[in-house]
Structures are given as structure tokens and as C-alpha cells.
Design a protein around this motif. Sequence first.
Motif, mmCIF file in Angstrom:
data_model
loop_
_atom_site.group_PDB
_atom_site.id
_atom_site.type_symbol
_atom_site.label_atom_id
_atom_site.label_comp_id
_atom_site.label_asym_id
_atom_site.label_seq_id
_atom_site.Cartn_x
_atom_site.Cartn_y
_atom_site.Cartn_z
ATOM 1 N N ALA A 4 2.399 -1.675 -17.372
ATOM 2 C CA ALA A 4 1.255 -2.500 -17.796
ATOM 3 C C ALA A 4 1.225 -2.627 -19.312
ATOM 4 C CB ALA A 4 -0.045 -1.892 -17.284
ATOM 5 N N ALA A 27 -2.000 2.255 4.519
ATOM 6 C CA ALA A 27 -0.694 1.596 4.595
ATOM 7 C C ALA A 27 -0.141 1.544 6.008
ATOM 8 C CB ALA A 27 0.289 2.310 3.673
ATOM 9 N N LEU A 49 6.318 -5.582 -14.709
ATOM 10 C CA LEU A 49 5.235 -5.502 -13.723
ATOM 11 C C LEU A 49 4.975 -6.863 -13.085
ATOM 12 C CD1 LEU A 49 2.752 -3.990 -12.499
ATOM 13 C CD2 LEU A 49 1.502 -4.702 -14.541
ATOM 14 N N GLU A 50 4.801 -6.851 -11.771
ATOM 15 C CA GLU A 50 4.372 -8.057 -11.051
ATOM 16 C C GLU A 50 3.173 -7.664 -10.211
ATOM 17 O OE1 GLU A 50 5.626 -11.023 -11.439
ATOM 18 O OE2 GLU A 50 7.434 -10.483 -12.572
ATOM 19 N N ALA A 51 2.000 -8.039 -10.654
ATOM 20 C CA ALA A 51 0.796 -7.543 -9.990
ATOM 21 C C ALA A 51 0.394 -8.361 -8.768
ATOM 22 C CB ALA A 51 -0.356 -7.497 -10.983
ATOM 23 N N LEU A 110 3.954 2.009 -12.728
ATOM 24 C CA LEU A 110 3.257 0.722 -12.874
ATOM 25 C C LEU A 110 2.341 0.743 -14.092
ATOM 26 C CD1 LEU A 110 2.345 -0.139 -9.175
ATOM 27 C CD2 LEU A 110 4.170 -1.112 -10.573
ATOM 28 N N ALA A 111 1.649 1.858 -14.287
ATOM 29 C CA ALA A 111 0.734 1.967 -15.424
ATOM 30 C C ALA A 111 1.508 1.832 -16.734
ATOM 31 C CB ALA A 111 -0.002 3.302 -15.381
ATOM 32 N N LEU A 158 0.828 -1.203 0.000
ATOM 33 C CA LEU A 158 0.000 0.000 0.000
ATOM 34 C C LEU A 158 0.864 1.254 0.000
ATOM 35 C CD1 LEU A 158 -2.720 -1.256 2.477
ATOM 36 C CD2 LEU A 158 -3.144 -0.511 0.131
ATOM 37 N N ALA A 159 1.938 1.242 0.782
ATOM 38 C CA ALA A 159 2.820 2.404 0.817
ATOM 39 C C ALA A 159 3.457 2.622 -0.552
ATOM 40 C CB ALA A 159 3.887 2.220 1.888
ATOM 41 N N SER A 209 -3.883 8.811 -3.465
ATOM 42 C CA SER A 209 -2.649 8.680 -2.691
ATOM 43 C C SER A 209 -2.925 8.810 -1.205
ATOM 44 C CB SER A 209 -1.631 9.735 -3.129
ATOM 45 O OG SER A 209 -1.239 9.542 -4.468
ATOM 46 N N MET A 247 -0.843 -7.161 -5.371
ATOM 47 C CA MET A 247 -2.095 -6.394 -5.333
ATOM 48 C C MET A 247 -3.287 -7.269 -4.968
ATOM 49 S SD MET A 247 -1.921 -3.718 -8.426
ATOM 50 C CE MET A 247 -0.390 -2.969 -8.967
ATOM 51 N N LEU A 254 -4.564 5.572 0.013
ATOM 52 C CA LEU A 254 -3.609 4.467 0.092
ATOM 53 C C LEU A 254 -2.638 4.657 1.248
ATOM 54 C CD1 LEU A 254 -3.008 4.067 -3.724
ATOM 55 C CD2 LEU A 254 -3.878 2.272 -2.225
ATOM 56 N N PHE A 306 -3.375 -9.002 -14.862
ATOM 57 C CA PHE A 306 -1.951 -9.339 -14.827
ATOM 58 C C PHE A 306 -1.657 -10.444 -13.832
ATOM 59 C CE2 PHE A 306 -2.092 -5.101 -16.573
ATOM 60 C CZ PHE A 306 -1.267 -5.242 -17.677
ATOM 61 N N TRP A 307 -2.265 -10.370 -12.653
ATOM 62 C CA TRP A 307 -1.951 -11.441 -11.716
ATOM 63 C C TRP A 307 -2.678 -12.729 -12.096
ATOM 64 C CZ3 TRP A 307 -4.761 -7.551 -8.612
ATOM 65 C CH2 TRP A 307 -6.021 -7.964 -8.187
ATOM 66 N N LEU A 322 2.163 1.907 -3.373
ATOM 67 C CA LEU A 322 1.128 2.408 -4.282
ATOM 68 C C LEU A 322 0.706 3.839 -3.961
ATOM 69 C CD1 LEU A 322 -1.163 -0.750 -4.544
ATOM 70 C CD2 LEU A 322 0.370 0.151 -6.297
ATOM 71 N N ALA A 323 1.023 4.296 -2.764
ATOM 72 C CA ALA A 323 0.544 5.599 -2.295
ATOM 73 C C ALA A 323 1.378 6.753 -2.832
ATOM 74 C CB ALA A 323 0.513 5.621 -0.768
ATOM 75 N N ASP A 324 1.809 6.658 -4.048
ATOM 76 C CA ASP A 324 2.604 7.725 -4.653
ATOM 77 C C ASP A 324 2.290 7.767 -6.140
ATOM 78 O OD1 ASP A 324 5.524 9.350 -4.275
ATOM 79 O OD2 ASP A 324 5.109 8.540 -6.271
ATOM 80 N N PRO A 325 1.909 8.940 -6.641
ATOM 81 C CA PRO A 325 1.472 9.040 -8.033
ATOM 82 C C PRO A 325 2.573 8.692 -9.032
ATOM 83 C CG PRO A 325 1.388 11.189 -6.928
ATOM 84 C CD PRO A 325 1.781 10.201 -5.907
ATOM 85 N N ARG A 348 2.692 4.942 -9.139
ATOM 86 C CA ARG A 348 1.536 4.374 -9.842
ATOM 87 C C ARG A 348 1.666 4.607 -11.352
ATOM 88 N NH1 ARG A 348 -1.219 6.770 -5.687
ATOM 89 N NH2 ARG A 348 -2.222 8.281 -7.046
ATOM 90 N N TYR A 370 -5.374 -4.035 -12.620
ATOM 91 C CA TYR A 370 -4.218 -4.930 -12.682
ATOM 92 C C TYR A 370 -4.587 -6.397 -12.513
ATOM 93 C CZ TYR A 370 -1.343 -0.760 -12.598
ATOM 94 O OH TYR A 370 -0.766 0.428 -12.921
#
Lengths: 113, 113
Positions: free
Chosen positions: A25, B13, A71-73, A21-22, A9-10, B6, A76, B9, B89-90, A12-15, A18, B86
Motif C-alpha cells: 500500500a 473463506a 497492490l491490486e485492491a 499487502l500493507a 478471503l483465504a 485471521s 476486496m 477471514l 486503492f480500488w 487475506l486470512a494470513d497475517p 496481510r 484499501y
Amino acid sequence: MTDALSTTLAALADPTRRAILARLATGEASVNELAEPFDMTLAAVSKHIKVLESAGLVTRGRQAQYRPCKLEAAPMREVASLVEFYRKFWEQNLDQLDTYLKHLQTPKSDTTN
Amino acid sequence: MTDALSTTLAALADPTRRAILARLATGEASVNELAEPFDMTLAAVSKHIKVLESAGLVTRGRQAQYRPCKLEAAPMREVASLVEFYRKFWEQNLDQLDTYLKHLQTPKSDTTN
DNA sequence: GTAGTATTCAACAAAACAGTTGAATATAGA
DNA sequence: TCTATATTCAACTGTTTTGTTGAATACTAC
């Protein structure tokens, strides 16, 4: 904050992360490619990638001087089950809103709004 | 880190904050009740609640000297759609693993692992 | 080996975070 | 009004996070 879910979660908590990651994808990418859209140094992006890697959201290969990111989802999934647990709560509230809005439309309850 | 997602999340977290939300899923509770399971001061728990409140995950009422906390799951919807994006993906990776495991079982490919 | 590209490391600074303590505020009830 | 309970505030500390810079490493190609 040692548990895996908190780490995920931490991360992911940053634009910026993210956005990385996008981008991933759509396919693997080098650090340079990933850094291109951002107004920050390569070293900073490299650190963001490291955070994602520590969370298991990214793995890296090696091809010549590149270290392509992938990417490793999987991490999530835990996030998905966390929020799924709460789904009933937000759906319930939507139902209540819906009921309320329908109530407003009935001729009987004409309170002029 | 000003965007709502953000903030949500980041609020999630932290295991203490997730435990608070889990408790609130069973019904409203006062700060004291929420603080009880934790080995930290009331002021610290109060701060955690404030973080959840800023993220819109908790709202508060007022009853006598209590300020009961209530779960608001709505901000998690955005988290749900993030991770849904996502999911393929998983699941794809699980499929690949599944295919791989099935492949191991076919008589032809007996490489003893 | 030299040059060029890709990436990371080390050291640093600024900001944010998590927690503590002790004082303050708010409300209830005698 | 006085007391007890519930909660927050302000000030402070230690830790983590995010970013910078400049040097270092790793690999490619001549």
C-alpha cells in the motif's frame, strides 16, 4: 472453494500476506524487500506472493532481475459488499448495548450495576 | 494464524459457511434447518458451525433438543476496517479507468482505440 | 563466459482442513 | 422406561496449506 470471493478471503486470512499487502500500500516492492521483515525463507514469501497473485490482489512487473509486486485492491470490493450486508446486524447490536447502558444510568433501574 | 482477524477471514473463506451465515441473517435456525440445503452429512455441517462459533460469528442457545444458532456479526467489523483501508486503492483504479475511457472519447485522441 | 543478485522450482515433511461413518449423548413425550 | 429426534464425538481418510532445502533460471555487469 473455486469461487473468487473464497479465494480472496483465504488469501487475506494470513497475517504474513496481510502484512505484504500493507507494505504494498506504500508502493511497489521487490520480493526481497517484501521478505525482509519476516522470519522465513525467501521461497516461502515467494509462495505467499503467489497466493496473493492468484487471488488477483497483486500483479507483477519485470525490471531487470526484479519482479516488482503491485497492490491490486479490486478483489476486496466483493469482500466489502459481503461485510456491508452484515453491517446492520452489528450496528443493531451496538444500539442494543447502547440502549442497555443508557438504561443502567436511569435512576429508576438502580440494581447496583 | 492465532489472531482474531485471521480466524474470522478463514471462517468466511468457505461458501458453505457464508451460506449458513446468510441463512442466519433471516433469523435463528437449528442445525438441521441449516444443513438442509447442503449435500453433506449433518456432522460436516455441525463442524462448519463450530468453525463459525470459534470465530465468534455464531452463538448458540438451547431449546429442548435443539441448539439454535444465532448470527453474531461483530467480528466482521474488523474485516470491514481492513477492506476500508484499501478502498482508496480500488477507487483510484476505477478513477483511472474512468479517466482513460473519457480520454478515448475526446475527438483529439482518435487513435481508433 | 564468469560471477553476483533476484527469484522460482521440485521434492519433501508436518500440520491443518473437510468430509465420512458409526457410536454416543441429550431431550421430549408416550 | 422406551422410542424418536437433534446434535455431537471419535476415528479415520484424502487433500490442501505452509514451510524447508537445494538446485535451477533469469538477468546484470564485468
